[in-house]
Design a protein around this motif. Sequence first.
Motif, PDB file in Angstrom:
ATOM      1  N   VAL A 165       0.789  -1.009  -0.028  1.00 15.40           N
ATOM      2  CA  VAL A 165      -0.008   0.204  -0.109  1.00 15.40           C
ATOM      3  C   VAL A 165       0.773   1.371  -0.013  1.00 15.40           C
ATOM      4  O   VAL A 165       1.706   1.224   0.996  1.00 15.40           O
ATOM      5  CB  VAL A 165      -0.863   0.067   1.219  1.00 15.40           C
ATOM      6  CG1 VAL A 165      -1.699   1.387   1.268  1.00 15.40           C
ATOM      7  CG2 VAL A 165      -1.664  -1.160   1.320  1.00 15.40           C
ATOM      8  N   CYS A 166       0.683   2.077  -0.813  1.00 18.01           N
ATOM      9  CA  CYS A 166       1.314   3.393  -1.123  1.00 18.01           C
ATOM     10  C   CYS A 166       0.560   4.436  -0.487  1.00 18.01           C
ATOM     11  O   CYS A 166      -0.378   4.820  -0.719  1.00 18.01           O
ATOM     12  CB  CYS A 166       1.513   3.694  -2.454  1.00 18.01           C
ATOM     13  SG  CYS A 166       2.723   5.363  -2.411  1.00 18.01           S
ATOM     14  N   LEU A 167       1.052   4.908   0.770  1.00 18.68           N
ATOM     15  CA  LEU A 167       0.366   6.083   1.509  1.00 18.68           C
ATOM     16  C   LEU A 167       1.049   7.331   1.504  1.00 18.68           C
ATOM     17  O   LEU A 167       0.565   8.274   2.262  1.00 18.68           O
ATOM     18  CB  LEU A 167       0.156   5.429   2.883  1.00 18.68           C
ATOM     19  CG  LEU A 167      -0.767   4.310   3.106  1.00 18.68           C
ATOM     20  CD1 LEU A 167      -0.774   3.643   4.561  1.00 18.68           C
ATOM     21  CD2 LEU A 167      -2.092   4.654   2.639  1.00 18.68           C
ATOM     22  N   GLN A 168       1.826   7.341   0.503  1.00 21.10           N
ATOM     23  CA  GLN A 168       2.530   9.005   0.391  1.00 21.10           C
ATOM     24  C   GLN A 168       2.606   9.133  -1.321  1.00 21.10           C
ATOM     25  O   GLN A 168       2.923   8.360  -2.019  1.00 21.10           O
ATOM     26  CB  GLN A 168       4.032   8.916   0.818  1.00 21.10           C
ATOM     27  CG  GLN A 168       4.542  10.532   0.856  1.00 21.10           C
ATOM     28  CD  GLN A 168       6.054  10.529   1.301  1.00 21.10           C
ATOM     29  OE1 GLN A 168       6.447   9.717   2.233  1.00 21.10           O
ATOM     30  NE2 GLN A 168       6.191  11.716   1.584  1.00 21.10           N
ATOM     31  N   LEU A 169       1.894  10.193  -1.659  1.00 17.45           N
ATOM     32  CA  LEU A 169       1.916  10.650  -2.890  1.00 17.45           C
ATOM     33  C   LEU A 169       2.760  11.297  -3.553  1.00 17.45           C
ATOM     34  O   LEU A 169       4.009  11.761  -2.788  1.00 17.45           O
ATOM     35  CB  LEU A 169       0.494  11.455  -3.245  1.00 17.45           C
ATOM     36  CG  LEU A 169      -0.661  11.010  -3.008  1.00 17.45           C
ATOM     37  CD1 LEU A 169      -1.787  11.869  -3.048  1.00 17.45           C
ATOM     38  CD2 LEU A 169      -0.975   9.566  -3.742  1.00 17.45           C
ATOM     39  N   LYS A 170       3.293  11.176  -4.651  1.00 15.38           N
ATOM     40  CA  LYS A 170       4.263  11.949  -5.449  1.00 15.38           C
ATOM     41  C   LYS A 170       4.589  13.366  -5.167  1.00 15.38           C
ATOM     42  O   LYS A 170       5.649  13.922  -5.196  1.00 15.38           O
ATOM     43  CB  LYS A 170       4.307  11.748  -7.023  1.00 15.38           C
ATOM     44  CG  LYS A 170       4.446  10.269  -7.355  1.00 15.38           C
ATOM     45  CD  LYS A 170       4.531  10.190  -8.918  1.00 15.38           C
ATOM     46  CE  LYS A 170       4.621   8.525  -9.255  1.00 15.38           C
ATOM     47  NZ  LYS A 170       4.403   8.581 -11.039  1.00 15.38           N
ATOM     48  N   SER A 171       3.476  13.813  -4.931  1.00 16.00           N
ATOM     49  CA  SER A 171       3.406  15.461  -4.434  1.00 16.00           C
ATOM     50  C   SER A 171       3.887  15.561  -2.992  1.00 16.00           C
ATOM     51  O   SER A 171       4.155  16.620  -2.502  1.00 16.00           O
ATOM     52  CB  SER A 171       1.858  15.842  -4.484  1.00 16.00           C
ATOM     53  OG  SER A 171       1.162  15.143  -3.702  1.00 16.00           O
ATOM     54  N   GLY A 172       4.214  14.394  -2.390  1.00 21.97           N
ATOM     55  CA  GLY A 172       4.463  14.580  -0.838  1.00 21.97           C
ATOM     56  C   GLY A 172       3.333  14.432   0.064  1.00 21.97           C
ATOM     57  O   GLY A 172       3.714  14.230   1.243  1.00 21.97           O
ATOM     58  N   ALA A 173       2.138  14.531  -0.435  1.00 18.55           N
ATOM     59  CA  ALA A 173       1.134  14.427   0.487  1.00 18.55           C
ATOM     60  C   ALA A 173       1.110  12.952   1.239  1.00 18.55           C
ATOM     61  O   ALA A 173       1.052  12.018   0.451  1.00 18.55           O
ATOM     62  CB  ALA A 173      -0.360  14.566  -0.167  1.00 18.55           C
ATOM     63  N   HIS A 174       0.669  12.850   2.463  1.00 16.58           N
ATOM     64  CA  HIS A 174       0.466  11.558   3.181  1.00 16.58           C
ATOM     65  C   HIS A 174      -0.929  11.415   3.250  1.00 16.58           C
ATOM     66  O   HIS A 174      -1.716  12.082   3.345  1.00 16.58           O
ATOM     67  CB  HIS A 174       1.029  11.662   4.480  1.00 16.58           C
ATOM     68  CG  HIS A 174       2.445  11.859   4.566  1.00 16.58           C
ATOM     69  ND1 HIS A 174       3.197  10.761   4.649  1.00 16.58           N
ATOM     70  CD2 HIS A 174       3.265  12.842   4.639  1.00 16.58           C
ATOM     71  CE1 HIS A 174       4.634  11.190   4.660  1.00 16.58           C
ATOM     72  NE2 HIS A 174       4.544  12.537   4.746  1.00 16.58           N
ATOM     73  N   LEU A 175      -1.320  10.117   3.063  1.00 12.99           N
ATOM     74  CA  LEU A 175      -2.704   9.335   3.306  1.00 12.99           C
ATOM     75  C   LEU A 175      -2.944   8.706   4.641  1.00 12.99           C
ATOM     76  O   LEU A 175      -1.931   8.173   5.175  1.00 12.99           O
ATOM     77  CB  LEU A 175      -2.972   8.551   1.925  1.00 12.99           C
ATOM     78  CG  LEU A 175      -2.750   9.220   0.607  1.00 12.99           C
ATOM     79  CD1 LEU A 175      -3.020   8.261  -0.563  1.00 12.99           C
ATOM     80  CD2 LEU A 175      -3.446  10.579   0.369  1.00 12.99           C
ATOM     81  N   CYS A 176      -4.185   8.717   4.904  1.00 11.08           N
ATOM     82  CA  CYS A 176      -4.714   7.927   6.091  1.00 11.08           C
ATOM     83  C   CYS A 176      -4.429   6.667   6.000  1.00 11.08           C
ATOM     84  O   CYS A 176      -4.715   6.065   4.905  1.00 11.08           O
ATOM     85  CB  CYS A 176      -6.089   8.436   6.408  1.00 11.08           C
ATOM     86  SG  CYS A 176      -6.886   7.687   7.635  1.00 11.08           S
ATOM     87  N   ARG A 177      -3.872   5.907   6.791  1.00 10.17           N
ATOM     88  CA  ARG A 177      -3.688   4.438   6.897  1.00 10.17           C
ATOM     89  C   ARG A 177      -4.823   3.691   7.031  1.00 10.17           C
ATOM     90  O   ARG A 177      -4.947   2.401   6.349  1.00 10.17           O
ATOM     91  CB  ARG A 177      -2.705   4.056   7.985  1.00 10.17           C
ATOM     92  CG  ARG A 177      -1.473   4.235   7.968  1.00 10.17           C
ATOM     93  CD  ARG A 177      -0.391   4.176   9.287  1.00 10.17           C
ATOM     94  NE  ARG A 177      -1.058   2.820   9.917  1.00 10.17           N
ATOM     95  CZ  ARG A 177      -0.274   1.603   9.599  1.00 10.17           C
ATOM     96  NH1 ARG A 177       0.547   1.823   8.508  1.00 10.17           N
ATOM     97  NH2 ARG A 177      -0.526   0.543  10.176  1.00 10.17           N
ATOM     98  N   VAL A 178      -6.042   4.195   7.163  1.00 11.81           N
ATOM     99  CA  VAL A 178      -7.011   3.480   7.369  1.00 11.81           C
ATOM    100  C   VAL A 178      -7.890   3.736   6.056  1.00 11.81           C
ATOM    101  O   VAL A 178      -8.521   2.575   5.385  1.00 11.81           O
ATOM    102  CB  VAL A 178      -8.192   3.917   8.515  1.00 11.81           C
ATOM    103  CG1 VAL A 178      -9.591   3.249   8.577  1.00 11.81           C
ATOM    104  CG2 VAL A 178      -7.475   3.747   9.901  1.00 11.81           C
TER     105      VAL A 178
END
Length: 259
Positions: A124-137
């Motif tokens: 699971v990739c939870l960090q985008l190329k833009s640098g934004a982080h995504l919620c683990r849930v």
Amino acid sequence: MAAGAAGRVELGFAEEAPAWRLRSEQFPSKVGGRPAWLGLSGLPGPGALACARCGRPLAFLLQVYAPLPGRDDAFHRSLFLFCCREPPCCAGLRVFRNQLPRKNEFYSYEPPSETGASDTGGSVCLQLKSGAHLCRVCGCLGPKTCSRCRQAHYCSKEHQTLDWRLGHKQACTESDHLNQTAPDHNFLFPEFEIVTEAEDEITPEAVEMEDYSEVTGSLGRILEEELDSMARHESKEDHIFQKFKSKIALEPEQAALPG
């Protein structure tokens, strides 16, 4: 179900697919799992993804890849649908649209590869190329951070608490790869690809009204009066919905896609 030329429509069917087919760079149409965001910046924040009624985070339900022919600014275009799945609410619905020109900062100008050569399994990739982080849930924008490890990101206190109970408490200081692994929190819907097929020209069979002739007494008269009243005051939206129901009745297993 998307309307096409000369009355033709496209039918959407939910089918299992390898993980690589459901990633953002493949421009998927899919149900469940985490959203495969099209634009990798400017994502909707937690406030926009909270149920207006109960305040809990909305769950990603489905997305449809729906580019607009002839529109340079919508060469890539996806619609994202979120819903509240917390009983007894289950009332919130929200739709987001994201579109990009063919030449953009996130994807190649050429069509994506149709092979899974770059597939890395169930990671699971939870960090985008833009640098934004995504919620683990839930996979939505995650501005909150675990104060202990500073690696796990969340959209809300609710999802941080859920992840803590389901394993992050133990893994918090043990792993340097939290952005590649995430447990099943039972918050997401099961994930499937939406595969579309063009419907053949079929003349819908006439839908017969249910025969109420055997209904007797005052109850029968009341039902008939209500039906007559509803027919006389049928709105444009009611007519469209009935037409929609008649169309999808031809293929009951299809998923409904917006036009």
